[in-house]
Motif scaffolding. Structure first.
Motif, mmCIF file in Angstrom:
data_model
loop_
_atom_site.group_PDB
_atom_site.id
_atom_site.type_symbol
_atom_site.label_atom_id
_atom_site.label_comp_id
_atom_site.label_asym_id
_atom_site.label_seq_id
_atom_site.Cartn_x
_atom_site.Cartn_y
_atom_site.Cartn_z
ATOM 1 N N ARG A 54 56.425 52.123 33.822
ATOM 2 C CA ARG A 54 55.774 52.135 32.511
ATOM 3 C C ARG A 54 54.327 52.608 32.605
ATOM 4 N NH1 ARG A 54 58.915 47.243 32.267
ATOM 5 N NH2 ARG A 54 57.129 45.995 32.959
ATOM 6 N N LEU A 55 53.852 52.765 33.832
ATOM 7 C CA LEU A 55 52.468 53.167 34.084
ATOM 8 C C LEU A 55 52.432 53.948 35.387
ATOM 9 C CD1 LEU A 55 49.348 52.501 33.266
ATOM 10 C CD2 LEU A 55 49.503 50.854 35.128
ATOM 11 N N ASP A 56 51.657 55.008 35.434
ATOM 12 C CA ASP A 56 51.421 55.746 36.678
ATOM 13 C C ASP A 56 49.936 55.682 37.018
ATOM 14 O OD1 ASP A 56 53.967 56.542 37.425
ATOM 15 O OD2 ASP A 56 53.950 58.260 36.059
ATOM 16 N N ILE A 57 49.637 55.850 38.288
ATOM 17 C CA ILE A 57 48.265 55.747 38.778
ATOM 18 C C ILE A 57 47.927 57.019 39.535
ATOM 19 C CG2 ILE A 57 46.684 54.459 40.264
ATOM 20 C CD1 ILE A 57 48.548 52.007 39.823
ATOM 21 N N GLU A 58 46.838 57.656 39.132
ATOM 22 C CA GLU A 58 46.336 58.833 39.847
ATOM 23 C C GLU A 58 44.981 58.473 40.454
ATOM 24 O OE1 GLU A 58 46.147 62.052 37.094
ATOM 25 O OE2 GLU A 58 48.323 62.374 37.075
ATOM 26 N N GLY A 59 44.916 58.510 41.778
ATOM 27 C CA GLY A 59 43.675 58.160 42.461
ATOM 28 C C GLY A 59 43.946 57.352 43.718
ATOM 29 N N ARG A 60 42.881 57.002 44.403
ATOM 30 C CA ARG A 60 42.983 56.282 45.674
ATOM 31 C C ARG A 60 43.247 54.801 45.433
ATOM 32 N NH1 ARG A 60 38.340 55.765 47.970
ATOM 33 N NH2 ARG A 60 39.030 55.708 50.145
ATOM 34 N N LEU A 61 44.054 54.214 46.333
ATOM 35 C CA LEU A 61 44.309 52.780 46.251
ATOM 36 C C LEU A 61 43.021 51.979 46.363
ATOM 37 C CD1 LEU A 61 47.565 52.113 48.315
ATOM 38 C CD2 LEU A 61 47.188 51.668 45.891
ATOM 39 N N ARG A 62 42.112 52.438 47.204
ATOM 40 C CA ARG A 62 40.853 51.701 47.377
ATOM 41 C C ARG A 62 40.040 51.701 46.079
ATOM 42 N NH1 ARG A 62 42.084 52.597 52.587
ATOM 43 N NH2 ARG A 62 41.210 51.203 54.174
ATOM 44 N N ASP A 63 40.087 52.800 45.343
ATOM 45 C CA ASP A 63 39.396 52.834 44.052
ATOM 46 C C ASP A 63 40.061 51.884 43.059
ATOM 47 O OD1 ASP A 63 37.524 54.634 44.931
ATOM 48 O OD2 ASP A 63 38.560 56.404 44.142
ATOM 49 N N LEU A 64 41.392 51.855 43.084
ATOM 50 C CA LEU A 64 42.104 50.934 42.199
ATOM 51 C C LEU A 64 41.714 49.489 42.492
ATOM 52 C CD1 LEU A 64 44.301 50.452 40.048
ATOM 53 C CD2 LEU A 64 45.969 50.388 41.931
ATOM 54 N N MET A 65 41.619 49.146 43.773
ATOM 55 C CA MET A 65 41.277 47.769 44.137
ATOM 56 C C MET A 65 39.795 47.465 43.899
ATOM 57 S SD MET A 65 44.043 46.485 44.645
ATOM 58 C CE MET A 65 45.551 47.436 44.400
ATOM 59 N N ALA A 66 38.981 48.506 43.854
ATOM 60 C CA ALA A 66 37.567 48.291 43.540
ATOM 61 C C ALA A 66 37.372 47.888 42.085
ATOM 62 C CB ALA A 66 36.757 49.555 43.849
ATOM 63 N N VAL A 67 38.260 48.375 41.202
ATOM 64 C CA VAL A 67 38.119 48.054 39.778
ATOM 65 C C VAL A 67 38.941 46.829 39.370
ATOM 66 C CG1 VAL A 67 37.716 50.485 39.242
ATOM 67 C CG2 VAL A 67 40.012 49.535 38.938
ATOM 68 N N ALA A 68 39.894 46.409 40.202
ATOM 69 C CA ALA A 68 40.801 45.321 39.815
ATOM 70 C C ALA A 68 40.078 44.026 39.456
ATOM 71 C CB ALA A 68 41.833 45.085 40.914
ATOM 72 N N PRO A 69 39.085 43.556 40.269
ATOM 73 C CA PRO A 69 38.413 42.303 39.881
ATOM 74 C C PRO A 69 37.711 42.404 38.531
ATOM 75 C CG PRO A 69 37.987 42.814 42.191
ATOM 76 C CD PRO A 69 38.634 44.021 41.596
ATOM 77 N N ALA A 70 37.072 43.553 38.259
ATOM 78 C CA ALA A 70 36.406 43.724 36.967
ATOM 79 C C ALA A 70 37.417 43.839 35.839
ATOM 80 C CB ALA A 70 35.514 44.971 37.000
ATOM 81 N N LEU A 71 38.551 44.461 36.115
ATOM 82 C CA LEU A 71 39.599 44.568 35.104
ATOM 83 C C LEU A 71 40.149 43.188 34.757
ATOM 84 C CD1 LEU A 71 41.282 46.617 33.445
ATOM 85 C CD2 LEU A 71 42.916 46.639 35.339
ATOM 86 N N LEU A 72 40.295 42.355 35.768
ATOM 87 C CA LEU A 72 40.758 40.979 35.545
ATOM 88 C C LEU A 72 39.726 40.196 34.744
ATOM 89 C CD1 LEU A 72 42.775 38.656 36.118
ATOM 90 C CD2 LEU A 72 41.525 38.258 38.260
ATOM 91 N N GLY A 73 38.462 40.284 35.155
ATOM 92 C CA GLY A 73 37.381 39.697 34.385
ATOM 93 C C GLY A 73 37.203 38.201 34.513
ATOM 94 N N ARG A 74 37.890 37.575 35.457
ATOM 95 C CA ARG A 74 37.739 36.125 35.642
ATOM 96 C C ARG A 74 38.164 35.754 37.059
ATOM 97 N NH1 ARG A 74 42.189 37.140 32.477
ATOM 98 N NH2 ARG A 74 44.207 36.307 33.156
ATOM 99 N N ASP A 75 37.893 34.525 37.436
ATOM 100 C CA ASP A 75 38.261 34.031 38.760
ATOM 101 C C ASP A 75 39.731 33.603 38.738
ATOM 102 O OD1 ASP A 75 38.634 32.742 41.147
ATOM 103 O OD2 ASP A 75 36.829 31.510 41.031
ATOM 104 N N PRO A 76 40.610 34.303 39.450
ATOM 105 C CA PRO A 76 42.038 33.974 39.379
ATOM 106 C C PRO A 76 42.415 32.708 40.136
ATOM 107 C CG PRO A 76 41.693 35.709 40.975
ATOM 108 C CD PRO A 76 40.354 35.452 40.333
ATOM 109 N N THR A 77 41.452 32.115 40.871
ATOM 110 C CA THR A 77 41.759 30.860 41.548
ATOM 111 C C THR A 77 41.636 29.673 40.599
ATOM 112 O OG1 THR A 77 39.475 30.482 42.305
ATOM 113 C CG2 THR A 77 40.903 31.789 43.725
ATOM 114 N N HIS A 78 41.161 29.919 39.372
ATOM 115 C CA HIS A 78 41.122 28.893 38.335
ATOM 116 C C HIS A 78 42.265 29.161 37.355
ATOM 117 C CE1 HIS A 78 36.547 28.481 39.212
ATOM 118 N NE2 HIS A 78 37.294 27.860 40.101
ATOM 119 N N GLU A 79 43.426 28.711 37.726
ATOM 120 C CA GLU A 79 44.636 29.009 36.956
ATOM 121 C C GLU A 79 44.591 28.307 35.601
ATOM 122 O OE1 GLU A 79 49.489 28.898 37.668
ATOM 123 O OE2 GLU A 79 48.164 27.591 38.811
ATOM 124 N N ARG A 80 44.929 29.063 34.573
ATOM 125 C CA ARG A 80 44.891 28.516 33.214
ATOM 126 C C ARG A 80 46.295 28.093 32.776
ATOM 127 N NH1 ARG A 80 41.945 33.244 29.975
ATOM 128 N NH2 ARG A 80 43.672 34.367 30.928
#
Length: 453
Positions: free
Chosen positions: A69-95
Motif C-alpha cells: 500500500r506504500l512504496d519507499i524511495e531512498g536509503r534505509l538509513r534516511d528512513l530511520m533518521a526520520v522515523a522518531p520524528a514521524l512517530l513524535g512521541r516516546d514509544p516506551t510509554h505505551e498508551r
C-alpha cells in the motif's frame, strides 16, 4: 471521505515539515507534497497509508509497505533518521487502555504453550536457511555481536562475542555445557572446539536442528556435541550441567513464564554452576510492547509470541527462579551496529534473496528490511536494549574464616567476584589474548588492546 482526506493531507504536510531531512509524499493521483528535491520519498498507493502517516503510526506504515500500500524511495538509513520524528512521541510509554491491557494479559496466558512456542519459532527460523546465510556471518550467529574494536567486521565481532560468553562462563575442558536455543550452532561448536566442553544444544527449529547435526558430523564431534529438537521445559535434569548459556532465547519465553524458565535453568545447573543469559530487553519499565504499532508489526511479520521486558523485570524473574544474579553488561550500541551490518548485507544480496524465497519473496524482503533497520534504530534510540546477565546456582558452601585460603569466602560458585577473568588467560587468569580463533587475528589483537587499557 474527501474532507477526511484533506485533513490527513494537512496533517501529513505538517509532519513532513518537521522532519530532520527533506521528505516528500506522492499520492495515488500523482499529487506530491513536501520537499521539491527530497532525499526520501513515500509513494502512497492506498489512502489508508496516508492516514497512518498523518497519525505517526509507524508500525502501521511499515505494514502498509509490506502489503504494497506504500512504496519507499531512498536509503534505509534516511528512513530511520526520520522515523522518531514521524512517530513524535516516546514509544516506551505505551498508551494502552483497560481493554488493551486485558487483551494483552489474556494473550500472555495463551501464547506460550509448548505447541504454540514450537510453531512460533518455526515461523521465524524456518523461513529459509539459505536466506539467513545471505546476511549473517559465516557462523550464522543470529544475535548481538561484540565490537571490541568498532572497526571490526561482523564476522570478527561475532567471534569476539562467542569468546566473551565462554570467558564469562569460565568454561573448562570436560565440563557439561548446554546452550538453550542454540540457533545454527555458533556458540555450541565454538565452546566445544575452543574450550573442550561436552556440549548439548537445543532448538525448536527443524531447519537449525538438521543443519547443526550436519556440522557435528562434518567436524567429527559426535559423542561430544549433540543438538536436540527439544523444548527447554523437557530437558533432562538428572545429570546436571556445569554451565548454561541462553542467547536470544528469553525473548521467546513470555513474561509470565520467565520465573519458570529460570527455575528450570537452576535445576539444570549443578550447585556452584554458572548461567549466561543474553537477551533483548525493553527500554521502558512498564510498556508491554513498543507503541506506535511497532510491537504489533513485529508480532505479525517477524516474531510471533515474542515479548520483551525491562532488565529489572528480567533480574526479578531470575531471582524468583532462585538464580543469583552476579554481573550484568549492557550491549545496546553493539546490537545497533550488528543490525546495520545485517541490513546492509540483505540490501547487497536482495537479488539472491528473491531467488531463494520464491513466490513470497517481496513480502518477506520488505518485512525484513524494515525489521532489521527499524530494530537498529530502536537500539540507537534506547527504545530497546540488550543485556548479558551472569548468574549462578549457589552451592551453599561458606568457607571457614581461618585459615586464609587466598580466595574470597562465601562465593558459593566458581565466579571470582571480579571481572579480570573475562580478559585473562583461560588457564592462569593472567592478562592475555583470547584463545586462538579462525580469521586474521583481529579478535585477539582487540582483546589484548582492551586488557592493556
Amino acid at each position: 471521505m474527501e474532507s477526511l482526506n484533506r485533513l490527513w493531507l494537512q496533517s501529513t504536510e505538517q509532519r513532513l515539515a518537521s522532519l530532520p531531512l527533506s521528505c516528500a509524499v506522492q499520492l495515488p493521483g500523482g499529487q506530491r507534497i513536501g520537499a521539491a528535491q527530497p532525499r526520501l520519498q513515500l509513494i502512497v498507493r492506498d489512502m489508508r497509508a496516508l492516514l497512518h502517516l498523518a497519525r505517526g503510526a509507524i508500525g502501521r506504515v511499515a505494514e502498509d509497505y509490506v502489503e504494497g500500500r506504500l512504496d519507499i524511495e531512498g536509503r534505509l538509513r534516511d528512513l530511520m533518521a526520520v522515523a522518531p520524528a514521524l512517530l513524535g512521541r516516546d514509544p516506551t510509554h505505551e498508551r494502552a487502555g483497560p481493554v488493551q491491557r486485558m487483551q494483552r494479559a489474556l494473550w500472555e496466558r495463551m501464547s506460550h504453550t509448548q505447541a504454540r512456542d514450537a510453531a512460533q519459532i518455526q515461523h521465524h527460523y524456518d523461513v529459509s536457511d539459505d536466506f539467513y546465510a545471505l546476511w549473517l556471518d559465516p557462523l550464522r550467529v543470529y544475535s548481538c555481536a561484540y565490537f571490541l574494536d568498532p572497526g571490526m567486521s561482523l564476522a570478527q565481532a561475532q567471534e569476539a562475542k562467542l569468546e566473551h560468553i565462554c570467558r564469562k562462563l569460565l568454561l573448562k575442558p570436560g565440563e557439561r555445557f548446554i546452550d538453550i536455543g542454540a540457533g545454527w550452532g555458533g556458540l555450541l561448536l565454538w565452546a566445544a572446539e575452543h574450550y573442550g566442553v561436552d556440549a548439548t544444544g537445543i532448538t525448536l527449529s527443524k531447519n537449525q536442528h538438521a543443519y547443526v547435526n550436519g556440522l557435528i558430523q562434518k567436524k567429527g564431534l559426535q559423542g561430544r556435541v549433540r543438538m536436540l529438537l527439544q523444548d527447554y521445559r523437557d530437558v533432562d535434569e538428572s545429570e546436571g550441567f556445569d554451565k548454561v548459556a541462553s542467547v536470544g532465547m528469553c525473548e521467546h519465553v513470555g513474561r509470565l513464564n520467565l520465573p519458570v524458565y529460570f527455575a528450570k535453568i537452576r535445576r539444570l545447573l549443578k550447585p556452584g554452576g554458572l548461567v549466561l543469559n543474553h537477551g533483548i530487553t525493553a527500554g521502558g519499565t512498564d510498556n508491554a510492547q513498543l507503541d506506535g504499532g511497532m510491537g504489533d508489526f513485529i508480532e505479525k511479520y517477524i516474531f510471533p509470541g515474542g515479548q520483551l521486558v525491562h532488565v529489572s523485570v528480567m533480574l526479578d524473574a531470575m531471582a524468583r527462579g532462585n538464580v543469583e544474579p552476579l554481573d550484568a553488561e549492557c550491549l545496546r550500541p553493539h546490537y545497533a551496529q550488528t543490525l546495520w551490518h545485517w541490513a546492509d548485507a540483505l540490501e547487497a544480496h536482495e537479488g539472491q534473496a528473491r531467488q531463494v524465497l520464491g513466490a513470497d519473496a517481496d513480502r518477506v524482503i520488505r518485512a525484513y528490511r524494515l525489521y532489521l533497520a527499524g530494530s537498529a534504530m530502536s537500539f540507537e534510540q534506547g527504545w530497546i536494549s540488550l543485556f548479558q546477565i551472569l548468574g549462578s546456582r549457589p552451592d551453599g558452601v561458606v568457607q571457614p574464616r581461618e585459615p586464609a585460603t587466598g580466595t574470597l569466602r562465601a562465593t558459593q560458585s566458581v565466579y571470582p567476584f571480579n571481572r579480570s577473568y573475562m580478559y585473562g588467560d583461560k588457564a592462569t587468569g593472567d592478562a592475555a589474548a583470547p584463545a586462538p580463533a579462525p580469521g586474521d587475528g583481529s579478535v585477539e589483537q582487540a582483546a589484548a588492546a582492551e586488557t592493556e587499557v
